[in-house]
Design a protein around this motif. Sequence first.
Motif, mmCIF file in Angstrom:
data_model
loop_
_atom_site.group_PDB
_atom_site.id
_atom_site.type_symbol
_atom_site.label_atom_id
_atom_site.label_comp_id
_atom_site.label_asym_id
_atom_site.label_seq_id
_atom_site.Cartn_x
_atom_site.Cartn_y
_atom_site.Cartn_z
ATOM 1 N N LYS A 88 -5.178 -23.969 26.800
ATOM 2 C CA LYS A 88 -4.678 -25.395 26.871
ATOM 3 C C LYS A 88 -4.787 -26.187 25.688
ATOM 4 C CE LYS A 88 -5.610 -29.386 30.154
ATOM 5 N NZ LYS A 88 -6.365 -29.781 31.341
ATOM 6 N N ALA A 89 -5.524 -25.929 24.927
ATOM 7 C CA ALA A 89 -5.577 -26.568 23.474
ATOM 8 C C ALA A 89 -4.553 -26.050 22.607
ATOM 9 C CB ALA A 89 -7.020 -26.415 22.704
ATOM 10 N N ALA A 90 -4.348 -25.024 22.741
ATOM 11 C CA ALA A 90 -3.162 -24.269 21.770
ATOM 12 C C ALA A 90 -1.879 -24.888 22.532
ATOM 13 C CB ALA A 90 -3.475 -22.733 21.976
ATOM 14 N N ARG A 91 -1.477 -24.942 23.650
ATOM 15 C CA ARG A 91 -0.362 -25.365 24.168
ATOM 16 C C ARG A 91 -0.097 -26.683 23.714
ATOM 17 N NH1 ARG A 91 3.057 -28.151 25.816
ATOM 18 N NH2 ARG A 91 4.227 -27.903 27.683
ATOM 19 N N ALA A 92 -1.140 -27.432 23.598
ATOM 20 C CA ALA A 92 -1.009 -28.940 23.228
ATOM 21 C C ALA A 92 -0.530 -28.977 21.858
ATOM 22 C CB ALA A 92 -2.256 -29.683 23.385
ATOM 23 N N LEU A 93 -0.391 -27.973 20.983
ATOM 24 C CA LEU A 93 -0.268 -28.044 19.547
ATOM 25 C C LEU A 93 1.303 -27.845 19.397
ATOM 26 C CD1 LEU A 93 -3.143 -26.154 17.726
ATOM 27 C CD2 LEU A 93 -2.703 -28.542 18.142
ATOM 28 N N ILE A 94 2.064 -27.122 20.380
ATOM 29 C CA ILE A 94 3.091 -26.787 20.168
ATOM 30 C C ILE A 94 4.377 -27.823 20.741
ATOM 31 C CG2 ILE A 94 4.804 -24.805 21.138
ATOM 32 C CD1 ILE A 94 2.467 -23.187 21.782
ATOM 33 N N ARG A 95 5.314 -27.722 19.611
ATOM 34 C CA ARG A 95 6.401 -28.864 20.053
ATOM 35 C C ARG A 95 7.772 -28.068 19.984
ATOM 36 N NH1 ARG A 95 2.759 -31.148 20.529
ATOM 37 N NH2 ARG A 95 1.859 -32.749 19.269
ATOM 38 N N PRO A 96 8.498 -28.864 21.046
ATOM 39 C CA PRO A 96 9.948 -28.244 21.322
ATOM 40 C C PRO A 96 10.671 -27.677 20.183
ATOM 41 C CG PRO A 96 9.338 -29.996 22.672
ATOM 42 C CD PRO A 96 8.506 -30.054 21.527
ATOM 43 N N GLY A 97 11.352 -26.648 20.155
ATOM 44 C CA GLY A 97 12.194 -26.334 18.960
ATOM 45 C C GLY A 97 11.315 -25.418 17.872
ATOM 46 N N SER A 98 10.183 -25.228 18.147
ATOM 47 C CA SER A 98 9.230 -24.524 17.060
ATOM 48 C C SER A 98 9.535 -22.729 17.174
ATOM 49 C CB SER A 98 8.007 -24.726 17.456
ATOM 50 O OG SER A 98 7.254 -26.044 17.135
ATOM 51 N N THR A 99 9.273 -22.354 16.006
ATOM 52 C CA THR A 99 9.129 -20.992 16.025
ATOM 53 C C THR A 99 7.569 -20.479 15.800
ATOM 54 O OG1 THR A 99 11.161 -20.690 15.010
ATOM 55 C CG2 THR A 99 9.937 -18.738 14.573
ATOM 56 N N LEU A 100 7.161 -19.901 16.806
ATOM 57 C CA LEU A 100 5.833 -19.290 17.004
ATOM 58 C C LEU A 100 5.747 -17.916 16.633
ATOM 59 C CD1 LEU A 100 5.087 -21.036 20.502
ATOM 60 C CD2 LEU A 100 4.959 -21.868 18.147
ATOM 61 N N PHE A 101 4.547 -17.423 15.900
ATOM 62 C CA PHE A 101 4.278 -16.126 16.025
ATOM 63 C C PHE A 101 2.718 -16.004 17.167
ATOM 64 C CE2 PHE A 101 1.331 -12.804 14.975
ATOM 65 C CZ PHE A 101 2.204 -11.694 15.127
ATOM 66 N N LEU A 102 2.846 -15.146 17.893
ATOM 67 C CA LEU A 102 1.837 -15.104 18.936
ATOM 68 C C LEU A 102 1.197 -13.480 18.764
ATOM 69 C CD1 LEU A 102 3.261 -16.460 22.410
ATOM 70 C CD2 LEU A 102 1.941 -17.511 20.775
ATOM 71 N N ASP A 103 -0.007 -13.420 18.379
ATOM 72 C CA ASP A 103 -0.630 -12.187 17.918
ATOM 73 C C ASP A 103 -0.943 -11.455 19.050
ATOM 74 O OD1 ASP A 103 -1.905 -10.599 16.006
ATOM 75 O OD2 ASP A 103 -3.998 -11.999 15.776
ATOM 76 N N ALA A 104 -1.709 -10.301 18.722
ATOM 77 C CA ALA A 104 -2.086 -9.261 19.784
ATOM 78 C C ALA A 104 -3.355 -10.186 20.327
ATOM 79 C CB ALA A 104 -2.484 -8.137 19.189
ATOM 80 N N GLY A 105 -3.622 -9.407 21.604
ATOM 81 C CA GLY A 105 -4.870 -9.900 22.317
ATOM 82 C C GLY A 105 -4.943 -10.682 23.474
ATOM 83 N N THR A 106 -5.566 -10.783 24.343
ATOM 84 C CA THR A 106 -5.711 -11.453 25.544
ATOM 85 C C THR A 106 -6.011 -12.933 25.513
ATOM 86 O OG1 THR A 106 -8.052 -10.882 25.937
ATOM 87 C CG2 THR A 106 -6.625 -9.172 26.946
ATOM 88 N N THR A 107 -6.630 -13.398 24.617
ATOM 89 C CA THR A 107 -6.485 -14.827 24.558
ATOM 90 C C THR A 107 -5.061 -15.246 24.144
ATOM 91 O OG1 THR A 107 -8.819 -14.989 23.663
ATOM 92 C CG2 THR A 107 -7.373 -16.794 23.458
#
Length: 258
Positions: A88-107
């Motif tokens: 939930k805290a991570a989702r709040a950091l993301i802005r529309p139009g961003s390019t994200l990298f999402l790492d391995a792992g269950t979190t």
Amino acid sequence: MKVPLHLVNARRQQLAEWMQQHGHVSLQEICARFSISEATARRDLAVLEAERQIVRTYGGALADYNRRFASFHERQQHAAEAKATIAKAARALIRPGSTLFLDAGTTIYTLAKALVHEPLPSLEVVTNNLPVAELLAPSPGVRVHLLGGELLPRQSTLAGKAALASLGSYQIDLAFLGAEGADSAGLWNSQDDITAFQRWVIACAETTAFCVDGSKLGRIAPSFLTAWKPVKFFLSDASPDTLTTHGIPARLHSPKPS
């Protein structure tokens, strides 16, 4: 001259321990490290594989970490509430139009689920996490880019030099990474090839956020990943007081979402 068996066994044990620190190594690296021929290296690897200490791959071998490591499904059951808080805290950091990298792992997978439930428009997601790619690919407004590399089946992730090479073609706005330990020195992970890949992600990304649940605070792992300086956000379910106790810099104490 024939090498005594006790010396051969000692070399093989040293090889197994060395691979624990480095994860995947090539045949050439083994020969150079132990001053042995390719034929001798192959015999050593065959013995270690028969003992289930390593997994042989094309041109090298992978430490037994991949067999010992709890599977993705097994790890999903651990600390589910903490992962939801972090997501939930991570989702709040993301802005529309961003390019994200999402790492391995269950979190990080839990963060991907949050993006499915509360979508944002025009996201580009780069990942080496197979379950994340499968989860996000059908989501409207999300384009998923899966890195190449060698499949580590229990981690459900792609790794190795091919993953490093393919990552360099993307411009990452915000990278979400995981770790196996965090203390006053910085962040730690399970093996050197994983930390080498994550360091490259940190170098490529404009902003880096680590997602680490409270059970990993004050712990170290076999491979040191990074000091705190390049880290912008540290997202955890732990309280600020607990973070301070374990030496996490105050600037990284991110408030929990309401």
